[in-house]
Scaffold this motif. Structure first.
Motif, PDB file in Angstrom:
ATOM      1  N   LYS A  48      50.525  29.266  41.334  1.00 56.10           N
ATOM      2  CA  LYS A  48      50.450  30.574  40.861  1.00 56.10           C
ATOM      3  C   LYS A  48      51.570  31.667  40.935  1.00 56.10           C
ATOM      4  O   LYS A  48      52.186  31.481  41.989  1.00 56.10           O
ATOM      5  N   LEU A  50      53.529  35.541  39.960  1.00 50.51           N
ATOM      6  CA  LEU A  50      53.471  36.775  39.324  1.00 50.51           C
ATOM      7  C   LEU A  50      54.865  36.950  38.936  1.00 50.51           C
ATOM      8  O   LEU A  50      55.959  36.752  39.513  1.00 50.51           O
ATOM      9  N   ILE A  52      56.904  40.449  37.418  1.00 49.79           N
ATOM     10  CA  ILE A  52      56.567  41.989  37.531  1.00 49.79           C
ATOM     11  C   ILE A  52      58.015  42.539  36.922  1.00 49.79           C
ATOM     12  O   ILE A  52      58.959  42.207  37.344  1.00 49.79           O
ATOM     13  N   ILE A  55      61.093  43.965  38.908  1.00 48.02           N
ATOM     14  CA  ILE A  55      61.360  43.084  40.113  1.00 48.02           C
ATOM     15  C   ILE A  55      61.866  41.816  39.491  1.00 48.02           C
ATOM     16  O   ILE A  55      62.845  41.282  39.877  1.00 48.02           O
ATOM     17  N   HIS A  56      61.084  41.054  38.700  1.00 48.25           N
ATOM     18  CA  HIS A  56      61.524  39.780  38.359  1.00 48.25           C
ATOM     19  C   HIS A  56      62.275  39.647  36.988  1.00 48.25           C
ATOM     20  O   HIS A  56      62.939  38.997  36.643  1.00 48.25           O
ATOM     21  N   ASN A 325      64.661  37.742  49.359  1.00 49.51           N
ATOM     22  CA  ASN A 325      63.460  38.206  50.241  1.00 49.51           C
ATOM     23  C   ASN A 325      62.807  39.101  49.408  1.00 49.51           C
ATOM     24  O   ASN A 325      63.297  40.383  49.059  1.00 49.51           O
ATOM     25  N   HIS A 326      61.692  38.917  48.726  1.00 49.02           N
ATOM     26  CA  HIS A 326      61.023  39.605  47.588  1.00 49.02           C
ATOM     27  C   HIS A 326      60.558  40.920  48.175  1.00 49.02           C
ATOM     28  O   HIS A 326      60.460  41.923  47.225  1.00 49.02           O
ATOM     29  N   PHE A 327      60.823  41.039  49.368  1.00 47.47           N
ATOM     30  CA  PHE A 327      59.962  42.286  50.140  1.00 47.47           C
ATOM     31  C   PHE A 327      61.153  43.464  50.153  1.00 47.47           C
ATOM     32  O   PHE A 327      60.977  44.543  50.770  1.00 47.47           O
ATOM     33  N   ALA A 328      62.520  42.960  50.161  1.00 52.13           N
ATOM     34  CA  ALA A 328      63.364  43.649  50.765  1.00 52.13           C
ATOM     35  C   ALA A 328      63.857  44.706  49.613  1.00 52.13           C
ATOM     36  O   ALA A 328      63.400  44.627  48.462  1.00 52.13           O
TER      37      ALA A 328
ATOM     38  N   LEU B   3      56.468  45.937  55.490  1.00 51.40           N
ATOM     39  CA  LEU B   3      56.445  44.588  54.983  1.00 51.40           C
ATOM     40  C   LEU B   3      57.977  44.053  54.723  1.00 51.40           C
ATOM     41  O   LEU B   3      58.252  43.140  55.000  1.00 51.40           O
ATOM     42  N   SER B   4      58.904  45.215  54.596  1.00 54.05           N
ATOM     43  CA  SER B   4      60.220  44.752  54.271  1.00 54.05           C
ATOM     44  C   SER B   4      60.857  44.175  55.460  1.00 54.05           C
ATOM     45  O   SER B   4      61.739  43.500  55.332  1.00 54.05           O
ATOM     46  N   GLY B   7      58.820  40.523  55.918  1.00 51.82           N
ATOM     47  CA  GLY B   7      59.540  39.552  54.821  1.00 51.82           C
ATOM     48  C   GLY B   7      58.553  38.886  54.324  1.00 51.82           C
ATOM     49  O   GLY B   7      57.472  38.672  54.963  1.00 51.82           O
ATOM     50  N   GLU B   8      58.853  38.305  53.057  1.00 48.51           N
ATOM     51  CA  GLU B   8      58.108  37.367  52.304  1.00 48.51           C
ATOM     52  C   GLU B   8      57.456  36.028  53.356  1.00 48.51           C
ATOM     53  O   GLU B   8      56.194  35.975  53.329  1.00 48.51           O
ATOM     54  N   PHE B   9      58.449  35.336  53.920  1.00 54.43           N
ATOM     55  CA  PHE B   9      57.904  34.204  54.581  1.00 54.43           C
ATOM     56  C   PHE B   9      57.104  34.716  55.732  1.00 54.43           C
ATOM     57  O   PHE B   9      56.323  33.751  56.263  1.00 54.43           O
ATOM     58  N   PHE B  11      55.307  36.980  56.188  1.00 53.38           N
ATOM     59  CA  PHE B  11      53.738  37.362  55.633  1.00 53.38           C
ATOM     60  C   PHE B  11      52.994  36.058  55.370  1.00 53.38           C
ATOM     61  O   PHE B  11      52.097  35.919  55.696  1.00 53.38           O
ATOM     62  N   GLU B  13      53.457  33.109  56.294  1.00 49.77           N
ATOM     63  CA  GLU B  13      53.205  32.360  57.448  1.00 49.77           C
ATOM     64  C   GLU B  13      51.905  32.732  58.238  1.00 49.77           C
ATOM     65  O   GLU B  13      51.255  32.028  58.582  1.00 49.77           O
ATOM     66  N   GLY B  92      47.598  36.220  44.404  1.00 51.53           N
ATOM     67  CA  GLY B  92      49.070  36.909  43.819  1.00 51.53           C
ATOM     68  C   GLY B  92      49.046  38.350  44.488  1.00 51.53           C
ATOM     69  O   GLY B  92      48.138  39.051  43.992  1.00 51.53           O
ATOM     70  N   GLY B  94      51.535  41.754  44.561  1.00 53.34           N
ATOM     71  CA  GLY B  94      52.442  42.648  44.437  1.00 53.34           C
ATOM     72  C   GLY B  94      52.520  43.855  45.099  1.00 53.34           C
ATOM     73  O   GLY B  94      51.618  44.440  45.335  1.00 53.34           O
ATOM     74  N   VAL B  95      53.467  44.061  45.996  1.00 50.01           N
ATOM     75  CA  VAL B  95      53.038  44.988  47.360  1.00 50.01           C
ATOM     76  C   VAL B  95      54.179  46.003  47.252  1.00 50.01           C
ATOM     77  O   VAL B  95      55.405  45.967  47.254  1.00 50.01           O
ATOM     78  N   ASP B 126      51.138  33.822  45.571  1.00 50.19           N
ATOM     79  CA  ASP B 126      52.476  34.243  45.404  1.00 50.19           C
ATOM     80  C   ASP B 126      52.545  35.911  45.888  1.00 50.19           C
ATOM     81  O   ASP B 126      51.336  36.514  45.622  1.00 50.19           O
ATOM     82  N   THR B 127      53.484  36.044  46.512  1.00 50.34           N
ATOM     83  CA  THR B 127      53.609  37.303  46.892  1.00 50.34           C
ATOM     84  C   THR B 127      54.950  37.941  46.545  1.00 50.34           C
ATOM     85  O   THR B 127      55.964  37.112  46.665  1.00 50.34           O
ATOM     86  N   CYS B 128      54.981  39.213  46.282  1.00 49.30           N
ATOM     87  CA  CYS B 128      56.163  39.854  45.945  1.00 49.30           C
ATOM     88  C   CYS B 128      56.152  41.439  46.074  1.00 49.30           C
ATOM     89  O   CYS B 128      55.123  41.781  46.365  1.00 49.30           O
ATOM     90  N   ARG B 129      57.270  41.961  45.818  1.00 49.20           N
ATOM     91  CA  ARG B 129      57.370  43.436  45.641  1.00 49.20           C
ATOM     92  C   ARG B 129      56.885  44.244  44.516  1.00 49.20           C
ATOM     93  O   ARG B 129      57.138  43.278  43.540  1.00 49.20           O
ATOM     94  N   SER B 130      56.157  45.243  44.787  1.00 49.45           N
ATOM     95  CA  SER B 130      55.685  45.934  43.490  1.00 49.45           C
ATOM     96  C   SER B 130      56.811  47.215  43.211  1.00 49.45           C
ATOM     97  O   SER B 130      56.856  47.777  44.094  1.00 49.45           O
TER      98      SER B 130
END
Lengths: 330, 330
Positions: A48, A50, A52, A55-56, A325-328, B3-4, B7-9, B11, B13, B92, B94-95, B126-130
């Motif tokens: 799965k 995303l 966005i 972002i992407h 890092n997708h959250f940075a 969250l930044s 980090g993605e990994f 989270f 984990e 999924g 988007g945060v 999947d996780t990412c920033r929104s």
């Protein structure tokens, strides 16, 4: 026409009419769930992702048709990285109310075109309005013979590390976009219309050649880092062996500081895998047969040594395995 | 903590450590795909839903834990509506970058708690920033004995139409929120923490009692409309038979204009199905056994007569089957 005029059900009806069915699809779009059958002896692989807007992807850097194609490819790439074949796709779309129906149609054309190329079919999803960015959520289901799935765990010291295709093209394209620089169409397509390496992944699984595998989405170092962590091993990468395309090499000749794009840039969607070194011949024969270049870029070493990079002069340094890092913030 | 910083990994984990595995899960979180096995003779059911802040929910009207629970339930409800059992979930997310990790932890607590209650496990995502709204995309996979899936097609004239539970509570809660009115906690939970009717759906499938079925997500009339269209039939609904909760009836006594909430409000997540009228006894016995009330609300009629509503005085009118149009502005 705006989407608010066509309506949700009108749009779903259009998709339903365009979507083709496939093997094992008992019932596709039009019920609460898709109803599916897997061939006996096969396991289900599900991934799965995303995508966005902002972002992407940026809508101004690509076109809707390629965005539709890429939405499929990045998911199918995960199936390929396990050695499987994609079968079913699900599309979740959050659409800004003023998004033109014509653009959405182009997106769907690209999505369905790519699905067909990979032998997969769209069997479900969800559509709604988005309060802001265009939101794309794709789920891909695939199949692999039971026990033939290639995981991230499985790498062992002494194995050779291979990668398909070339590295850094996608990140270089993104770098050019960000800098507002002109962009080679081939480089652009490497970023906006990547190809998932399904045939290679499947062959590596069937022949038992890949002992650990991942697709390069976060960047070579980050994704190799995932294999190392899952397998509890280290790696020595040969910087001089990194497969670089002509356009990337040309850019690098003028701007040597671009090399990190090949190491950490991400979105290559190439397959990165570990194999027994004595199978070099079998691997290259397979690569020739499939017309997909593969390159040996390093060796798996014991965990204690970490992830190392050796340059052309033979100097070894520890690699920074952080990927994107997708959250940075950004 | 933001969250930044985690980090993605970091989270992922955390999620991985909290997620439990289940039957048929060969490999869950931590590879490119989940690797799964279905019991022999069972078919795969897959459903996908988007929940977008500002469209499907307002953070100020709910709490993160219930939002996590609801994200699971609305997907599982689609599996229930086919007569299946949920097995695997994919999340999924988007945060927004400033979203507190504590809230995300509460969301995950609710998500995993609801998953466990339904007997499903989280195996990927999947996780990412929104860039703006909180985005939630859930895919649910379930299983049903081959041929036992209950579809929207299958309704025929003469069959009785049933619905589980009560209608309109969720829409009434939303109406109260929108109007800034005080809200009964039970009504609030009907909107923010709906329960998917898995046991009922499964029993209706196994006993062959439901000939066509759907869950009420877009509203009774709209969802019945989906059954009518798929089955090429019409329906006569008895307005006086609609199952209404105590709180809804109290509200209706003061404001009779609220009745449409029970007909078109949506998000009830009750099961709506057609059954042979001679099976009334078997159905009520099943309902008693499962402690889930079911109510006969009408009859399937030929297609030409459309979707009709009869009021307590015996007057018949054509129903407006439009439900919520997710693309309409507002």
């Amino acid at each position: 026409m705006r989407l608010s005029e066509l309506g949700e059900f009108g749009f779903i009806e259009r998709i339903r009419a365009a979507a083709v069915t496939g093997e094992g699809v008992c019932h596709g779009i039009g019920d609460d769930c898709a109803v599916l059958e897997l061939p006996r002896g096969e396991r289900l692989l599900t991934s799965k992702d995303l995508l966005i807007e902002g972002i992407h992807f940026q809508r101004c850097w690509t076109d809707s048709r390629r965005l539709g194609r890429k939405s499929v490819s990045v998911n199918v790439s995960d199936i390929a990285a396990m050695g499987g074949r994609p079968r079913h796709l699900y599309l979740g779309l959050g659409v800004p109310a003023d998004f033109p129906v014509e653009e959405l149609q182009l997106f769907m054309d690209g999505f369905l075109e790519a699905a067909a190329e990979y032998g997969a079919c769209l069997v479900g999803g969800d559509t709604c309005r988005s309060p802001g960015p265009l939101l794309i959520s794709v789920t891909a289901e695939g199949a692999v013979a039971a026990g033939r799935e290639v995981r991230r765990a499985g790498a062992a010291p002494g194995q050779a590390i291979y990668v398909s295709g070339t590295l850094g093209d996608s990140a270089l394209a993104l770098h050019r976009h960000t800098a507002g620089q002109p962009l080679d169409p081939w480089l652009a397509s490497r970023h906006h219309d990547p190809v998932a390496r399904v045939a290679l992944g499947k062959a590596l699984s069937e022949n038992g050649l890949a002992r650990a595998m991942i697709d390069v989405s976060d960047g070579l170092l980050a994704d190799l880092g995932h294999i190392l962590k899952a397998s509890n091993v280290g790696a020595m990468l040969e910087e001089s062996c990194l497969p670089l395309s002509g356009p990337f090499q040309s850019a690098l000749a003028l701007e040597p500081q671009l090399l990190p794009l090949a190491l950490s840039g991400g979105e290559d969607y190439e397959l990165l895998f570990a194999a027994q070194p004595e199978q070099e011949g079998a691997l290259q024969a397979l690569a020739n047969q499939l017309a997909v270049p593969i390159t040996r870029i390093g060796t798996i070493i014991p965990a204690g040594e970490g992830l190392c990079l050796r340059n052309a002069a033979g100097e070894v340094r520890a690699a920074d395995r952080r990927g994107f890092n997708h959250f940075a913030g950004g």
